[in-house]
Scaffold this active site. Structure first.
Site, PDB file in Angstrom:
ATOM      1  CB  CYS A 191       2.099  -5.033  34.574  1.00 11.97           C
ATOM      2  SG  CYS A 191       2.935  -5.956  33.141  1.00 11.97           S
ATOM      3  CD  GLN A 215       3.944 -10.797  35.264  1.00 11.33           C
ATOM      4  OE1 GLN A 215       5.195 -10.464  35.408  1.00 11.33           O
ATOM      5  NE2 GLN A 215       3.828 -10.799  33.470  1.00 11.33           N
ATOM      6  CB  SER A 240      16.167  19.538  31.798  1.00 10.24           C
ATOM      7  OG  SER A 240      17.369  18.945  32.680  1.00 10.24           O
ATOM      8  N   GLY A 287       3.451  -5.796  39.445  1.00  5.11           N
ATOM      9  CA  GLY A 287       2.057  -6.500  40.216  1.00  5.11           C
ATOM     10  C   GLY A 287       0.783  -7.010  40.292  1.00  5.11           C
ATOM     11  CG  HIS A 330       0.909  -0.412  32.135  1.00  9.39           C
ATOM     12  ND1 HIS A 330       1.959  -0.766  33.061  1.00  9.39           N
ATOM     13  CD2 HIS A 330       1.766  -2.043  31.667  1.00  9.39           C
ATOM     14  CE1 HIS A 330       3.271  -1.322  33.354  1.00  9.39           C
ATOM     15  NE2 HIS A 330       2.835  -2.034  32.176  1.00  9.39           N
ATOM     16  CD  GLU A 362       0.664   1.888  34.785  1.00  9.86           C
ATOM     17  OE1 GLU A 362      -0.932   1.255  34.989  1.00  9.86           O
ATOM     18  OE2 GLU A 362       1.153   1.767  35.112  1.00  9.86           O
ATOM     19  N   GLY A 368       9.108  22.326  33.565  1.00  9.19           N
ATOM     20  CA  GLY A 368       8.125  22.416  33.229  1.00  9.19           C
ATOM     21  C   GLY A 368       7.661  22.441  31.845  1.00  9.19           C
ATOM     22  CB  ILE A 375       3.228  21.215  33.005  1.00  5.70           C
ATOM     23  CG1 ILE A 375       3.695  19.525  33.890  1.00  5.70           C
ATOM     24  CG2 ILE A 375       2.214  21.424  33.192  1.00  5.70           C
ATOM     25  CD1 ILE A 375       2.775  18.515  33.710  1.00  5.70           C
ATOM     26  CD  GLU A 414      22.191  14.974  23.101  1.00  6.37           C
ATOM     27  OE1 GLU A 414      20.857  15.652  24.120  1.00  6.37           O
ATOM     28  OE2 GLU A 414      22.621  13.542  22.894  1.00  6.37           O
ATOM     29  CE  LYS A 445      23.990  39.526  32.709  1.00  6.58           C
ATOM     30  NZ  LYS A 445      23.759  40.918  32.181  1.00  6.58           N
ATOM     31  N   PRO A 446      20.834  34.770  33.064  1.00 10.48           N
ATOM     32  CG  PRO A 446      20.211  33.187  34.756  1.00 10.48           C
ATOM     33  CD  PRO A 446      19.788  34.172  34.582  1.00 10.48           C
TER      34      PRO A 446
HETATM   35  N1  GLN Z   1       8.319  -7.850  33.793  1.00 12.46           N
HETATM   36  C1  GLN Z   1       7.544  -8.219  33.556  1.00 12.46           C
HETATM   37  C2  GLN Z   1       6.782  -9.186  31.718  1.00 12.46           C
HETATM   38  O1  GLN Z   1       7.760  -8.717  31.162  1.00 12.46           O
HETATM   39  C3  GLN Z   1       5.944  -7.031  33.830  1.00 12.46           C
HETATM   40  C4  GLN Z   1       6.224  -5.697  32.750  1.00 12.46           C
HETATM   41  C5  GLN Z   1       5.616  -4.631  33.742  1.00 12.46           C
HETATM   42  O2  GLN Z   1       5.741  -5.101  34.625  1.00 12.46           O
HETATM   43  N2  GLN Z   1       5.194  -3.446  32.827  1.00 12.46           N
HETATM   44  O3  GLN Z   1       5.405  -9.820  31.974  1.00 12.46           O
END
Ligand code: GLN
Length: 545
Positions: free
Chosen positions: A390, A394, A17, A392, A521, A523, A20, A23, A154, A193-194
């Site tokens: 998130c 808070q 594993s 970050g 988030h 991202e 990639g 990808i 698995e 071989k693998p």
């Molecule tokens: N731990 C925080 C919460 O549950 C932030 C969660 C997070 O960063 N995804 O609200």
């Protein structure tokens, strides 16, 4: 119009594993999509966990959240980023989710008193789920990545389902094996071989690969291709060389230089249409031309395995930084900064002045939190562009409450349930879930709308007043403290439509060039051709530093 007769490609991993497969799967999907077909991708995770939400990120990597709220494997993120599409929950399954469906059916007497067996009932459920995903996505072609490596106990069940699929859909199913061809320096020769063993292991499950993608440090030479072809029972043209590359986004173009999409379409009896990969080629060119560096520090608690740090835990954050950097013609240099360092040696926080921008990503629990708060204070006081994701966000609010409002014991009840100043508190509906140990898929998950105020960084980033972004949290900014926070200058520029949940926090640009945190988030919705707006403006601010 998508086809009523969808085609299916299964991608299996041979040898090992981590080479990639996700990808490669995304890249195959991309080159077929670029020929004008409607393509979607499925990830099969051979774990008993019903979803990825309860899997340990150290072992399994990032939990990628779909718009629907399903917590999935990071490869789903790769598919979405390469294909620029939103995938539904139907496109992800685990051993656990399949068994859960079968057991529920059995309890409902849907098998009408029959003995319920692994074959055909569990394999049948897998096949039905794949066919259903093709329908839900209205796909011409569905590519299915089978997690793990051939020969694992698995994934036997899924391999068996894949074998049966070709019987059910003659002419419409293709098998691809991704293999690894090592180049041991002491031996001085690439060893096939693998790969031969891996193909044999698939053969013993009744599957003959149609195409072998040979991953290696270098381009696979003709001699090695011939050898793989001979011993693995395929033609030489069906061995595709996949050498290491600088950027993963080059891989679709590399596959096309071997005419892979044409070979696949031919085998599946699909009429080749003209390729349109122009946008993608321009992207890869821009990546190669972006030479001016931008240094971004990610301050987190790090998930180590032995001596290694697994950056997989933050893969979407890394990719979103890359997308926004390339769009700004910058070459991102991303550093991991362990926040626990700043707890042991608070003065060491000064090293953050070396960065053009700082990110505190999402997270859970207590470890490294005070160090993150120190880093956020440093970013605020020294005007280093900061993006909080998130947790970050808070922690950015907590730092502001402690050091600007002077509420010294400001905290989140995640860390100190008895704090007198719960600036961040658990959402009421989450409380009972935790009390009952009800952890699976019970956070506030997936896409929710956020209303954005004009004249804010959030608005100048998104350029609209209503957006949807994906969430994964249990805690939120405590409404009791909002007035006080706002009085001292914090702006809540994005809120839930009922105005109860604070979605985006920022500081005015006259006091800080870019200090922004989002409860969601961003991202998860960034792709190389459509970078996320918040990341774009963060990188823009960072390039000015
Ligand atoms: N731990 C925080 C919460 O549950 C932030 C969660 C997070 O960063 N995804 O609200």
């Amino acid at each position: 119009m998508a086809s009523k007769n969808p085609k299916f490609i299964f991608v299996f991993g041979g040898v090992m594993s981590g080479i990639g497969k996700g990808i490669a799967t995304s890249s195959i999907a991309k080159i077929i999509q670029s020929r004008g077909f409607k393509v979607s991708a499925i990830k099969i995770d051979p774990y008993i966990n019903v979803d990825a939400g309860t899997m340990n990120p150290t072992e399994h990597g990032e939990v990628f959240v779909l718009d629907s709220g399903l917590e999935t494997d990071q490869d789903m993120g790769n598919y979405e980023r390469f294909l620029d599409i939103t995938l539904p929950a139907a496109n992800y399954m685990t051993t656990g989710s399949v068994y859960q469906k079968v057991i529920n059916r059995e309890r409902n007497l849907e098998y009408k008193g029959k003995c319920v067996q692994i074959i055909p009932h569990v394999t049948g459920e897998i096949i039905a789920s794949i066919e259903n995903a093709a329908k839900v996505n209205d796909s011409d072609l569905v590519i299915i990545e089978v997690g793990g490596t051939t020969g694992d106990y698995e994934n036997d069940l899924f391999t068996e389902a894949a074998r049966q699929m070709r019987m059910n859909h003659p002419g419409d199913v293709l098998y691809v094996m991704l293999s690894f061809v090592p180049y041991p320096s002491k031996v001085g020769e690439m060893k096939t071989k693998p790969t031969q063993q891996a193909a044999r292991s698939l053969n013993s499950a009744g599957i003959q690969p149609d195409i072998i993608i040979a991953r290696s440090e270098q381009v696979i030479d003709e001699k090695r291709k011939e050898k793989i072809a001979l011993f693995c029972n395929i033609r030489k043209e069906e061995v595709i060389s996949a050498p290491d590359v600088e950027s993963i986004y080059e891989i679709p173009l590399n596959f096309e230089s071997d005419n892979l999409s044409e070979k696949i379409l031919k085998k599946l009896g699909m009429k080749p249409k003209k390729t349109n990969l122009e946008d993608w080629k321009m992207l890869v060119e821009r990546i190669k031309k972006s030479k001016k560096e931008i240094k971004v520090g990610i301050v987190g608690k790090y998930f180590g395995t032995g001596e290694c740090i697994l950056s997989d835990a933050y893969i979407s954050v890394i990719e979103a930084i890359k997308h926004a950097s390339f769009a700004n013609n910058r070459k991102p240099i991303i550093d991991w900064i362990n926040s626990e360092e700043f707890e042991k040696d608070p003065k060491s926080v000064k090293k953050l002045s070396n960065y053009d921008g700082l990110i505190v990503p999402g997270g859970f629990g207590t470890r490294g939190i005070e160090g993150k708060i120190n880093a956020i204070q440093y970013a605020r006081e020294n005007k280093i562009p900061y993006l909080g994701l998130c947790y970050g966000m808070q922690l950015m609010v907590i730092e502001f409450a402690r050091n600007v409002l002077g509420i010294k014991d400001a905290n989140t009840t995640e860390i100190n349930p008895n704090t007198k100043s719960p600036i961040i508190d658990i959402m009421p509906e989450q409380k009972s879930k935790l009390e009952n140990n009800d952890y699976g898929a019970t956070m506030r998950l997936g896409g929710y709308p956020c209303i954005i105020n004009k004249n804010t960084i959030a608005f100048s980033s998104y350029k609209k007043t209503e957006i949807t972004e994906r969430h994964r949290h249990r805690y939120e900014v405590n409404p009791d403290f909002i007035e006080e926070l706002e009085k001292s200058g914090m702006i809540f520029s994005g809120k839930s439509p009922n105005k109860i949940l604070m979605e985006i926090a920022e500081l005015p640009q006259k006091v800080h060039p870019f200090m922004v945190g989002s409860q969601f988030h961003p991202e998860f919705t960034s792709s190389p051709l459509n970078p996320n707006p918040l990341f774009l403006s963060f990188i823009k601010a960072a390039s000015k530093k």
